[in-house]
Design a protein around this motif. Structure first.
Motif, PDB file in Angstrom:
ATOM      1  N   ALA A  83       0.777  -1.280   0.091  1.00  0.00           N
ATOM      2  CA  ALA A  83       0.002   0.031  -0.102  1.00  0.00           C
ATOM      3  C   ALA A  83       0.908   1.189  -0.062  1.00  0.00           C
ATOM      4  CB  ALA A  83      -1.074  -0.002   1.255  1.00  0.00           C
ATOM      5  N   PHE A  84       0.583   1.934  -0.947  1.00  0.00           N
ATOM      6  CA  PHE A  84       0.818   3.431  -0.883  1.00  0.00           C
ATOM      7  C   PHE A  84       0.336   4.387  -0.489  1.00  0.00           C
ATOM      8  CE2 PHE A  84       2.931   1.355  -4.498  1.00  0.00           C
ATOM      9  CZ  PHE A  84       4.283   1.456  -4.187  1.00  0.00           C
ATOM     10  N   SER A  85       0.719   5.520   0.553  1.00  0.00           N
ATOM     11  CA  SER A  85      -0.200   6.457   0.942  1.00  0.00           C
ATOM     12  C   SER A  85      -0.243   7.618  -0.084  1.00  0.00           C
ATOM     13  CB  SER A  85      -0.001   7.033   2.349  1.00  0.00           C
ATOM     14  OG  SER A  85       1.547   7.397   2.272  1.00  0.00           O
ATOM     15  N   VAL A  86      -1.524   8.287  -0.259  1.00  0.00           N
ATOM     16  CA  VAL A  86      -1.487   9.447  -0.788  1.00  0.00           C
ATOM     17  C   VAL A  86      -2.467  10.689  -0.075  1.00  0.00           C
ATOM     18  CG1 VAL A  86      -1.457   7.920  -3.272  1.00  0.00           C
ATOM     19  CG2 VAL A  86      -3.631   8.565  -2.158  1.00  0.00           C
ATOM     20  N   ASP A  87      -2.241  11.740  -0.610  1.00  0.00           N
ATOM     21  CA  ASP A  87      -3.169  12.830   0.096  1.00  0.00           C
ATOM     22  C   ASP A  87      -4.281  12.872  -0.524  1.00  0.00           C
ATOM     23  OD1 ASP A  87      -1.090  13.487   1.789  1.00  0.00           O
ATOM     24  OD2 ASP A  87      -0.015  14.778   0.420  1.00  0.00           O
ATOM     25  N   ASP A  88      -4.250  12.954  -2.024  1.00  0.00           N
ATOM     26  CA  ASP A  88      -5.428  12.894  -2.934  1.00  0.00           C
ATOM     27  C   ASP A  88      -5.776  11.769  -3.739  1.00  0.00           C
ATOM     28  OD1 ASP A  88      -7.549  13.554  -4.620  1.00  0.00           O
ATOM     29  OD2 ASP A  88      -6.699  15.813  -4.890  1.00  0.00           O
ATOM     30  N   ILE A  89      -6.605  10.875  -3.315  1.00  0.00           N
ATOM     31  CA  ILE A  89      -6.854   9.605  -3.990  1.00  0.00           C
ATOM     32  C   ILE A  89      -7.294   9.667  -5.427  1.00  0.00           C
ATOM     33  CG2 ILE A  89      -9.129   9.064  -2.963  1.00  0.00           C
ATOM     34  CD1 ILE A  89      -7.840   6.044  -2.570  1.00  0.00           C
ATOM     35  N   GLU A  90      -8.445  10.725  -5.551  1.00  0.00           N
ATOM     36  CA  GLU A  90      -8.868  10.752  -6.681  1.00  0.00           C
ATOM     37  C   GLU A  90      -7.982  11.526  -7.909  1.00  0.00           C
ATOM     38  OE1 GLU A  90     -12.474  13.498  -6.000  1.00  0.00           O
ATOM     39  OE2 GLU A  90     -13.329  11.935  -4.904  1.00  0.00           O
ATOM     40  N   MET A  91      -7.084  12.515  -7.407  1.00  0.00           N
ATOM     41  CA  MET A  91      -6.046  12.650  -8.357  1.00  0.00           C
ATOM     42  C   MET A  91      -5.063  11.800  -8.851  1.00  0.00           C
ATOM     43  SD  MET A  91      -2.951  15.656  -8.127  1.00  0.00           S
ATOM     44  CE  MET A  91      -2.064  14.313  -6.904  1.00  0.00           C
ATOM     45  N   ALA A  92      -4.872  10.732  -7.676  1.00  0.00           N
ATOM     46  CA  ALA A  92      -3.716   9.577  -8.102  1.00  0.00           C
ATOM     47  C   ALA A  92      -4.419   8.614  -8.965  1.00  0.00           C
ATOM     48  CB  ALA A  92      -3.535   8.998  -6.628  1.00  0.00           C
ATOM     49  N   VAL A  93      -5.822   8.364  -8.619  1.00  0.00           N
ATOM     50  CA  VAL A  93      -6.283   7.583  -9.602  1.00  0.00           C
ATOM     51  C   VAL A  93      -6.517   8.153 -11.070  1.00  0.00           C
ATOM     52  CG1 VAL A  93      -8.713   6.462 -10.234  1.00  0.00           C
ATOM     53  CG2 VAL A  93      -7.861   6.202  -7.703  1.00  0.00           C
ATOM     54  N   LYS A  94      -6.798   9.284 -11.133  1.00  0.00           N
ATOM     55  CA  LYS A  94      -6.841   9.898 -12.187  1.00  0.00           C
ATOM     56  C   LYS A  94      -5.534   9.637 -13.308  1.00  0.00           C
ATOM     57  CE  LYS A  94     -10.575  13.142 -11.606  1.00  0.00           C
ATOM     58  NZ  LYS A  94     -10.803  14.451 -11.424  1.00  0.00           N
ATOM     59  N   ASN A  95      -4.449   9.881 -12.554  1.00  0.00           N
ATOM     60  CA  ASN A  95      -3.057   9.966 -13.080  1.00  0.00           C
ATOM     61  C   ASN A  95      -2.745   8.534 -13.379  1.00  0.00           C
ATOM     62  OD1 ASN A  95      -2.379  12.600 -12.788  1.00  0.00           O
ATOM     63  ND2 ASN A  95      -1.792  12.581 -10.682  1.00  0.00           N
ATOM     64  N   LEU A  96      -3.248   7.564 -12.585  1.00  0.00           N
ATOM     65  CA  LEU A  96      -2.852   6.241 -13.073  1.00  0.00           C
ATOM     66  C   LEU A  96      -3.517   5.692 -14.152  1.00  0.00           C
ATOM     67  CD1 LEU A  96      -2.904   4.296  -9.610  1.00  0.00           C
ATOM     68  CD2 LEU A  96      -0.828   4.467 -10.943  1.00  0.00           C
ATOM     69  N   GLU A 128      -2.118  -0.748  -3.484  1.00  0.00           N
ATOM     70  CA  GLU A 128      -3.106  -0.228  -2.869  1.00  0.00           C
ATOM     71  C   GLU A 128      -2.768   1.181  -2.884  1.00  0.00           C
ATOM     72  OE1 GLU A 128      -5.958  -0.101   1.263  1.00  0.00           O
ATOM     73  OE2 GLU A 128      -4.054  -1.163   1.098  1.00  0.00           O
ATOM     74  N   LEU A 129      -3.830   2.481  -3.101  1.00  0.00           N
ATOM     75  CA  LEU A 129      -3.621   3.567  -2.761  1.00  0.00           C
ATOM     76  C   LEU A 129      -4.489   3.875  -1.540  1.00  0.00           C
ATOM     77  CD1 LEU A 129      -4.048   5.263  -6.109  1.00  0.00           C
ATOM     78  CD2 LEU A 129      -1.725   4.673  -4.891  1.00  0.00           C
ATOM     79  N   TYR A 130      -3.880   4.397  -0.392  1.00  0.00           N
ATOM     80  CA  TYR A 130      -4.737   4.728   0.830  1.00  0.00           C
ATOM     81  C   TYR A 130      -4.531   6.167   1.130  1.00  0.00           C
ATOM     82  CZ  TYR A 130      -6.657   3.556   5.301  1.00  0.00           C
ATOM     83  OH  TYR A 130      -7.345   3.380   6.461  1.00  0.00           O
ATOM     84  N   GLU A 131      -5.616   6.925   1.200  1.00  0.00           N
ATOM     85  CA  GLU A 131      -5.658   8.323   1.354  1.00  0.00           C
ATOM     86  C   GLU A 131      -5.397   8.600   2.836  1.00  0.00           C
ATOM     87  OE1 GLU A 131      -8.194  11.410  -1.031  1.00  0.00           O
ATOM     88  OE2 GLU A 131      -9.400  10.716   0.735  1.00  0.00           O
TER      89      GLU A 131
END
Length: 132
Positions: A83-96, A128-131
């Motif tokens: 799992a990777f932590s992210v501040d903004d999951i929606e932005m991370a998902v769009k980038n992926l 995993e991305l975890y906000e």
């Protein structure tokens, strides 16, 4: 009296891939991890790629000739996912997704109320991305 082991943090995660160049491209070019060191070990016909996230050493990517497949579905014993932590999951998902990486729908952890989603590396390793 029990003695504390003195564990401070996770030092690294080792991943064995089936196609070294494809996995290197995924972790470096798509996920944005930084190459610390890349070594070819001729006696083992194996690459070892040390990768960093935010200048912190986190992943060893290995290649070996003909590694066995990793059982994944149904879930097998062993490491379940990374799992990777992210501040903004929606932005991370769009980038992926812009890089051609499919993600699951964003869900909410019922215990922490934090949002998360899953995607896979080229060998099907669950990530995993975890906000936070």
């Amino acid at each position: 009296m029990e003695k504390n082991l003195g564990l401070k943090s996770v030092h690294h995660i080792a991943i064995i891939c089936s196609d070294y160049e494809r996995s290197k491209t995924f972790y470096v070019d798509k996920l944005g991890l930084k190459v610390i060191r890349e070594v070819y070990r001729e006696e083992r016909d194996s690459y070892k790629l040390d990768l960093a996230l935010n200048d912190q050493y986190v992943i060893e990517l290995f290649s070996f000739p003909s590694p066995p497949q990793r059982p994944s579905f149904p879930e097998a014993r062993g490491l379940r996912h990374l799992a990777f932590s992210v501040d903004d999951i929606e932005m991370a998902v769009k980038n992926l997704q812009a890089k051609g990486i499919k993600t699951e729908i964003i869900r909410v952890d019922e215990f922490t109320d934090k949002r998360f989603t899953f995607f896979e590396d080229p060998d099907g390793l669950p990530l995993e991305l975890y906000e936070v």
